[in-house]
Scaffold this motif. Structure first.
Motif, PDB file in Angstrom:
ATOM      1  N   MET A 176       1.041  -1.126   0.003  1.00 64.31           N
ATOM      2  CA  MET A 176      -0.151   0.014  -0.007  1.00 64.31           C
ATOM      3  C   MET A 176       1.129   0.736   0.027  1.00 64.31           C
ATOM      4  SD  MET A 176      -2.643  -1.588   1.172  1.00 64.31           S
ATOM      5  CE  MET A 176      -4.040   0.316   1.779  1.00 64.31           C
ATOM      6  N   ILE A 177       0.534   1.922  -0.816  1.00 65.78           N
ATOM      7  CA  ILE A 177       1.696   3.347  -0.541  1.00 65.78           C
ATOM      8  C   ILE A 177       0.755   4.727  -0.150  1.00 65.78           C
ATOM      9  CG2 ILE A 177       2.965   3.063  -2.380  1.00 65.78           C
ATOM     10  CD1 ILE A 177       0.743   4.844  -4.832  1.00 65.78           C
ATOM     11  N   GLU A 178       0.710   5.541   0.478  1.00 70.01           N
ATOM     12  CA  GLU A 178       0.102   6.913   1.172  1.00 70.01           C
ATOM     13  C   GLU A 178       0.019   7.580  -0.420  1.00 70.01           C
ATOM     14  OE1 GLU A 178       1.245  10.096   3.997  1.00 70.01           O
ATOM     15  OE2 GLU A 178       0.675   7.959   5.532  1.00 70.01           O
ATOM     16  N   LEU A 179      -1.593   8.691   0.070  1.00 70.85           N
ATOM     17  CA  LEU A 179      -1.684   9.776  -1.529  1.00 70.85           C
ATOM     18  C   LEU A 179      -2.464  11.086  -0.344  1.00 70.85           C
ATOM     19  CD1 LEU A 179      -2.341   7.241  -4.506  1.00 70.85           C
ATOM     20  CD2 LEU A 179      -0.674   8.400  -4.099  1.00 70.85           C
ATOM     21  N   THR A 180      -2.713  12.116  -0.973  1.00 73.51           N
ATOM     22  CA  THR A 180      -2.958  12.498  -0.447  1.00 73.51           C
ATOM     23  C   THR A 180      -4.338  13.555  -1.346  1.00 73.51           C
ATOM     24  OG1 THR A 180      -0.537  13.273   0.184  1.00 73.51           O
ATOM     25  CG2 THR A 180      -2.295  15.336   0.858  1.00 73.51           C
ATOM     26  N   LYS A 181      -5.293  13.149  -1.170  1.00 74.90           N
ATOM     27  CA  LYS A 181      -6.359  14.298  -1.371  1.00 74.90           C
ATOM     28  C   LYS A 181      -6.080  15.459  -2.069  1.00 74.90           C
ATOM     29  CE  LYS A 181      -9.464  10.513   0.176  1.00 74.90           C
ATOM     30  NZ  LYS A 181     -10.800  10.475   0.816  1.00 74.90           N
ATOM     31  N   MET A 182      -6.874  15.473  -1.791  1.00 74.21           N
ATOM     32  CA  MET A 182      -6.945  17.586  -3.170  1.00 74.21           C
ATOM     33  C   MET A 182      -7.305  18.747  -1.550  1.00 74.21           C
ATOM     34  SD  MET A 182      -6.009  17.183  -5.731  1.00 74.21           S
ATOM     35  CE  MET A 182      -5.944  18.919  -6.352  1.00 74.21           C
ATOM     36  N   LEU A 235      -3.732  12.661 -16.199  1.00 72.84           N
ATOM     37  CA  LEU A 235      -3.326  13.804 -15.971  1.00 72.84           C
ATOM     38  C   LEU A 235      -4.425  14.453 -16.558  1.00 72.84           C
ATOM     39  CD1 LEU A 235       0.611  13.203 -16.743  1.00 72.84           C
ATOM     40  CD2 LEU A 235      -1.287  13.474 -14.183  1.00 72.84           C
ATOM     41  N   ILE A 236      -5.114  15.657 -15.637  1.00 75.40           N
ATOM     42  CA  ILE A 236      -6.609  16.690 -16.260  1.00 75.40           C
ATOM     43  C   ILE A 236      -6.433  17.923 -15.441  1.00 75.40           C
ATOM     44  CG2 ILE A 236      -8.028  14.644 -16.837  1.00 75.40           C
ATOM     45  CD1 ILE A 236      -8.936  15.054 -13.758  1.00 75.40           C
ATOM     46  N   PRO A 237      -5.889  18.353 -15.333  1.00 78.60           N
ATOM     47  CA  PRO A 237      -4.048  18.790 -14.952  1.00 78.60           C
ATOM     48  C   PRO A 237      -4.321  18.414 -13.596  1.00 78.60           C
ATOM     49  CG  PRO A 237      -5.343  21.220 -14.705  1.00 78.60           C
ATOM     50  CD  PRO A 237      -6.584  20.334 -15.053  1.00 78.60           C
ATOM     51  N   GLU A 238      -5.054  17.961 -12.774  1.00 78.91           N
ATOM     52  CA  GLU A 238      -4.784  17.258 -11.321  1.00 78.91           C
ATOM     53  C   GLU A 238      -4.809  15.580 -11.812  1.00 78.91           C
ATOM     54  OE1 GLU A 238      -7.562  18.175 -12.201  1.00 78.91           O
ATOM     55  OE2 GLU A 238      -8.158  20.064 -10.547  1.00 78.91           O
ATOM     56  N   TYR A 269      -9.855   8.283  -7.426  1.00 76.57           N
ATOM     57  CA  TYR A 269      -9.155   9.166  -6.315  1.00 76.57           C
ATOM     58  C   TYR A 269      -8.750  10.652  -6.881  1.00 76.57           C
ATOM     59  CZ  TYR A 269     -10.444   5.565  -3.342  1.00 76.57           C
ATOM     60  OH  TYR A 269     -11.518   4.238  -2.140  1.00 76.57           O
ATOM     61  N   LEU A 270      -8.488  12.115  -6.550  1.00 76.63           N
ATOM     62  CA  LEU A 270      -8.272  12.948  -7.243  1.00 76.63           C
ATOM     63  C   LEU A 270      -7.117  13.235  -5.871  1.00 76.63           C
ATOM     64  CD1 LEU A 270     -10.356  15.696  -8.314  1.00 76.63           C
ATOM     65  CD2 LEU A 270      -9.209  13.916  -9.692  1.00 76.63           C
ATOM     66  N   VAL A 271      -5.641  13.467  -6.664  1.00 75.07           N
ATOM     67  CA  VAL A 271      -4.968  13.531  -5.310  1.00 75.07           C
ATOM     68  C   VAL A 271      -4.338  14.842  -5.728  1.00 75.07           C
ATOM     69  CG1 VAL A 271      -4.886  11.020  -5.073  1.00 75.07           C
ATOM     70  CG2 VAL A 271      -3.728  11.572  -6.637  1.00 75.07           C
ATOM     71  N   ARG A 272      -2.711  14.686  -5.140  1.00 74.07           N
ATOM     72  CA  ARG A 272      -2.070  16.008  -4.761  1.00 74.07           C
ATOM     73  C   ARG A 272      -0.545  15.754  -4.926  1.00 74.07           C
ATOM     74  NH1 ARG A 272      -2.921  20.928  -2.634  1.00 74.07           N
ATOM     75  NH2 ARG A 272      -4.960  21.591  -1.528  1.00 74.07           N
ATOM     76  N   GLU A 273      -0.430  14.303  -5.563  1.00 71.51           N
ATOM     77  CA  GLU A 273       1.152  13.919  -6.109  1.00 71.51           C
ATOM     78  C   GLU A 273       0.895  13.641  -7.494  1.00 71.51           C
ATOM     79  OE1 GLU A 273       0.581  12.455  -1.670  1.00 71.51           O
ATOM     80  OE2 GLU A 273      -0.383  12.415  -3.685  1.00 71.51           O
ATOM     81  N   SER A 274       2.197  14.043  -8.399  1.00 75.52           N
ATOM     82  CA  SER A 274       1.974  14.064  -9.489  1.00 75.52           C
ATOM     83  C   SER A 274       2.225  12.403  -9.759  1.00 75.52           C
ATOM     84  CB  SER A 274       3.350  14.277 -10.160  1.00 75.52           C
ATOM     85  OG  SER A 274       4.628  14.033  -9.382  1.00 75.52           O
ATOM     86  N   ALA A 275       1.813  12.370 -10.670  1.00 78.53           N
ATOM     87  CA  ALA A 275       1.833  10.932 -11.448  1.00 78.53           C
ATOM     88  C   ALA A 275       3.781  10.095 -11.845  1.00 78.53           C
ATOM     89  CB  ALA A 275       1.744  10.699 -13.368  1.00 78.53           C
ATOM     90  N   GLU A 328       5.427  11.193  -8.859  1.00 78.24           N
ATOM     91  CA  GLU A 328       5.431  10.882  -7.275  1.00 78.24           C
ATOM     92  C   GLU A 328       4.807   9.378  -6.834  1.00 78.24           C
ATOM     93  OE1 GLU A 328       5.773  14.741  -5.138  1.00 78.24           O
ATOM     94  OE2 GLU A 328       3.683  14.646  -6.395  1.00 78.24           O
ATOM     95  N   ILE A 329       3.797   8.986  -8.249  1.00 83.47           N
ATOM     96  CA  ILE A 329       3.292   7.521  -7.330  1.00 83.47           C
ATOM     97  C   ILE A 329       3.999   6.678  -7.976  1.00 83.47           C
ATOM     98  CG2 ILE A 329       0.844   6.595  -8.027  1.00 83.47           C
ATOM     99  CD1 ILE A 329      -0.480   9.788  -7.984  1.00 83.47           C
ATOM    100  N   VAL A 330       4.327   6.970  -9.008  1.00 86.15           N
ATOM    101  CA  VAL A 330       5.230   5.737  -9.502  1.00 86.15           C
ATOM    102  C   VAL A 330       6.530   5.494  -8.825  1.00 86.15           C
ATOM    103  CG1 VAL A 330       6.510   5.131 -11.447  1.00 86.15           C
ATOM    104  CG2 VAL A 330       4.758   6.038 -11.707  1.00 86.15           C
ATOM    105  N   GLN A 331       6.918   6.537  -8.436  1.00 83.75           N
ATOM    106  CA  GLN A 331       8.146   6.262  -7.640  1.00 83.75           C
ATOM    107  C   GLN A 331       8.062   6.142  -6.070  1.00 83.75           C
ATOM    108  OE1 GLN A 331       9.804  10.566  -7.068  1.00 83.75           O
ATOM    109  NE2 GLN A 331      10.909  10.126  -8.907  1.00 83.75           N
ATOM    110  N   LYS A 332       6.727   6.254  -5.686  1.00 87.92           N
ATOM    111  CA  LYS A 332       6.540   5.447  -4.302  1.00 87.92           C
ATOM    112  C   LYS A 332       5.943   4.159  -4.580  1.00 87.92           C
ATOM    113  CE  LYS A 332       4.003   8.989  -2.024  1.00 87.92           C
ATOM    114  NZ  LYS A 332       3.814   9.457  -0.845  1.00 87.92           N
ATOM    115  N   ILE A 333       5.216   3.785  -5.427  1.00 86.76           N
ATOM    116  CA  ILE A 333       5.126   2.230  -6.011  1.00 86.76           C
ATOM    117  C   ILE A 333       6.485   1.501  -6.270  1.00 86.76           C
ATOM    118  CG2 ILE A 333       4.043   0.860  -7.990  1.00 86.76           C
ATOM    119  CD1 ILE A 333       2.487   3.160  -8.663  1.00 86.76           C
ATOM    120  N   ALA A 334       7.475   2.518  -6.813  1.00 84.24           N
ATOM    121  CA  ALA A 334       8.539   1.223  -6.961  1.00 84.24           C
ATOM    122  C   ALA A 334       9.402   1.048  -5.513  1.00 84.24           C
ATOM    123  CB  ALA A 334       9.642   2.279  -7.823  1.00 84.24           C
TER     124      ALA A 334
END
Length: 73
Positions: A1-7, A24-27, A38-44, A46-52
């Motif tokens: 599991m990874i931690e993300l941040t909602k808007m 990317l919509i731009p959110e 989920y709409l999140v504050r992290e960029s794509a 950042e999410i890929v880095q967290k998964i890796a």
């Protein structure tokens, strides 16, 4: 599991194995396999880095367990 941040700045954990795509919509919109999102504050990126990082951590723990089991047996 990874931690993300909602808007609204609330943090939550997400099972990255259930992510279908990231738009990317731009959110950053994380679309799940069941089509909820989920709409999140992290960029794509950042999410890929967290998964890796999480995947590497799990692989390292698995390797450590295997080495210990082999040394004991």
């Amino acid at each position: 599991m990874i931690e993300l941040t909602k808007m609204n700045h609330d943090k939550f954990l997400i099972n990255y194995l259930q992510i279908e795509c990231i738009e990317l919509i731009p959110e950053t919109k994380v679309v799940m396999m069941n089509h909820s999102y989920y709409l999140v504050r992290e960029s794509a990126d950042e999410i890929v880095q967290k998964i890796a990082a999480y995947t590497a951590k799990v692989a390292d723990i698995h390797r450590e367990i295997l080495v210990k089991c082999q040394n004991e047996g």
